[in-house]
Design a protein around this motif. Structure first.
Motif, PDB file in Angstrom:
ATOM      1  N   GLY A  29       0.814  -1.205   0.000  1.00 21.26           N
ATOM      2  CA  GLY A  29       0.000   0.000   0.000  1.00 21.26           C
ATOM      3  C   GLY A  29       0.849   1.257   0.000  1.00 21.26           C
ATOM      4  O   GLY A  29       1.780   1.389   0.809  1.00 21.26           O
ATOM      5  N   VAL A  30       0.553   2.178  -0.913  1.00 19.25           N
ATOM      6  CA  VAL A  30       1.278   3.448  -0.999  1.00 19.25           C
ATOM      7  C   VAL A  30       0.285   4.562  -1.318  1.00 19.25           C
ATOM      8  O   VAL A  30      -0.833   4.313  -1.753  1.00 19.25           O
ATOM      9  N   MET A  31       0.721   5.800  -1.100  1.00 25.87           N
ATOM     10  CA  MET A  31      -0.107   6.939  -1.455  1.00 25.87           C
ATOM     11  C   MET A  31       0.056   7.259  -2.939  1.00 25.87           C
ATOM     12  O   MET A  31       1.148   7.135  -3.505  1.00 25.87           O
ATOM     13  N   SER A  82      -5.424   8.086   6.223  1.00 25.16           N
ATOM     14  CA  SER A  82      -5.963   7.207   7.259  1.00 25.16           C
ATOM     15  C   SER A  82      -6.201   5.789   6.749  1.00 25.16           C
ATOM     16  O   SER A  82      -6.465   4.878   7.541  1.00 25.16           O
ATOM     17  N   GLN A  83      -6.083   5.572   5.447  1.00 27.49           N
ATOM     18  CA  GLN A  83      -6.462   4.285   4.867  1.00 27.49           C
ATOM     19  C   GLN A  83      -5.383   3.192   4.925  1.00 27.49           C
ATOM     20  O   GLN A  83      -5.711   2.037   5.220  1.00 27.49           O
ATOM     21  N   PRO A  84      -4.105   3.475   4.606  1.00 31.47           N
ATOM     22  CA  PRO A  84      -3.143   2.367   4.494  1.00 31.47           C
ATOM     23  C   PRO A  84      -2.933   1.563   5.776  1.00 31.47           C
ATOM     24  O   PRO A  84      -2.790   0.342   5.716  1.00 31.47           O
ATOM     25  N   LEU A  86      -3.916  -2.361   6.268  1.00 31.59           N
ATOM     26  CA  LEU A  86      -2.882  -3.311   6.693  1.00 31.59           C
ATOM     27  C   LEU A  86      -3.354  -4.083   7.923  1.00 31.59           C
ATOM     28  O   LEU A  86      -3.198  -5.307   7.992  1.00 31.59           O
ATOM     29  N   ALA A  87      -3.933  -3.388   8.874  1.00 27.32           N
ATOM     30  CA  ALA A  87      -4.407  -4.049  10.092  1.00 27.32           C
ATOM     31  C   ALA A  87      -5.502  -5.062   9.778  1.00 27.32           C
ATOM     32  O   ALA A  87      -5.598  -6.104  10.438  1.00 27.32           O
ATOM     33  N   ARG A  88      -6.321  -4.786   8.755  1.00 24.49           N
ATOM     34  CA  ARG A  88      -7.391  -5.708   8.371  1.00 24.49           C
ATOM     35  C   ARG A  88      -6.899  -6.867   7.523  1.00 24.49           C
ATOM     36  O   ARG A  88      -7.660  -7.780   7.202  1.00 24.49           O
TER      37      ARG A  88
END
Length: 287
Positions: free
Chosen positions: A54-56, A87-89, A93-95
């Protein structure tokens, strides 16, 4: 009259119950490796499962494309997942929706963990966007006049970077417990009576003509046409920078071999060369 089996035949028949299970076990253990070797020799080896990173969206995604190419050359397929909201990455990742992310520095990660309880860890540096102090009217930091108005980001982590940079250059003094996220309230020594103008990080560059100096993140500086290599009157160090971006994973995945292959791709000569040529000082290797 049937011929009786000789002694060697009778001995072999007695050994069959012993030899056969052992032979089947050897074939079971060697079979997959042999098939994989044959496939590899024939150019038809099945690739390993892609790692989801995941990246911006924007410059960080550009860097990740180079990382993806380097990782592929090392046998690791990478699938990029881009985001537009910071707030998304970590939430993704946690999910378990992605395997790793690379968009944040350690203070941001620590703030997210404290606020949301994520069990995430950093496994190494990727790149740094050095914050610099820029001025239209002054060529050196010490030339700033008493009472100078200095624009800094209003968010805790980036505002803290600006104040720490000024403190490292002996322009102000911070409270001992301020650590990485000081605020103007933590400025204990301000003999020059600097005034801190707090603005959203993406608006500081636009205010440079309205203040005496502005502390601007590397990406926003480049977008505003500023060159961190020549236009700054002070700039953060590249190495040992606590605000360097990091590769982050779930704690349970921190020892995965493919994760460390991904980190090696980030910390490769190819990525360093791309950062230095593409971003001209706005993004630098942090390792």
């Amino acid at each position: 009259m049937p011929r009786l089996p000789d002694r060697s035949s009778r001995a072999f028949s007695l050994l069959i119950p012993v030899i056969l299970p052992a032979l089947l076990l050897v074939l079971a253990l060697c079979g997959p490796a042999t098939r994989a070797e044959a496939a590899s020799a024939g150019g038809a080896a099945k690739p390993s499962t892609p790692i989801r990173l995941g990246v911006m969206k924007g410059p960080e995604a550009e860097v990740a494309e180079v990382v993806k190419t380097v990782a592929a050359a090392r046998g690791l397929p990478v699938e990029l997942v881009t985001y537009t909201d910071y707030s998304q990455p970590n939430a993704a990742l946690a999910r378990g929706e992605i395997d790793a992310n690379a968009f944040q520095h350690r203070p941001f990660l620590e703030a997210e963990i404290a606020a949301k309880g994520y069990d995430l860890v950093s496994i190494g540096y990727t790149m740094v966007q050095p914050m610099g102090i820029y001025s239209r009217n002054y060529k050196q930091l010490r030339d700033l006049p008493d009472g100078a108005r200095i624009a800094i980001p209003e968010d805790l982590s980036n505002g803290g970077r600006a104040l720490r940079l000024l403190a490292e250059r002996a322009m102000i003094g911070l409270a001992p417990g301020a650590k990485l996220t000081p605020t103007p309230k933590d400025v204990m020594i301000n003999t020059r009576k600097f005034q801190f103008v707090q603005l959203p990080a993406d608006q500081v560059a636009g205010a440079i003509d309205l203040v005496d100096a502005a502390a601007i993140n590397g990406n926003y500086a480049q977008a505003a046409g500023l060159d961190p290599r020549s236009d700054t009157i002070a700039i953060e160090n590249r190495r040992s920078n606590p605000y360097g971006n990091i590769l982050v994973v779930r704690r349970l995945d921190q020892d995965r071999i493919d994760i460390h292959t991904l980190l090696e791709a980030f910390q490769s000569p190819e990525v360093a060369a791309f950062l230095n040529t593409r971003f001209q000082g706005a993004f630098l290797p942090a390792w």
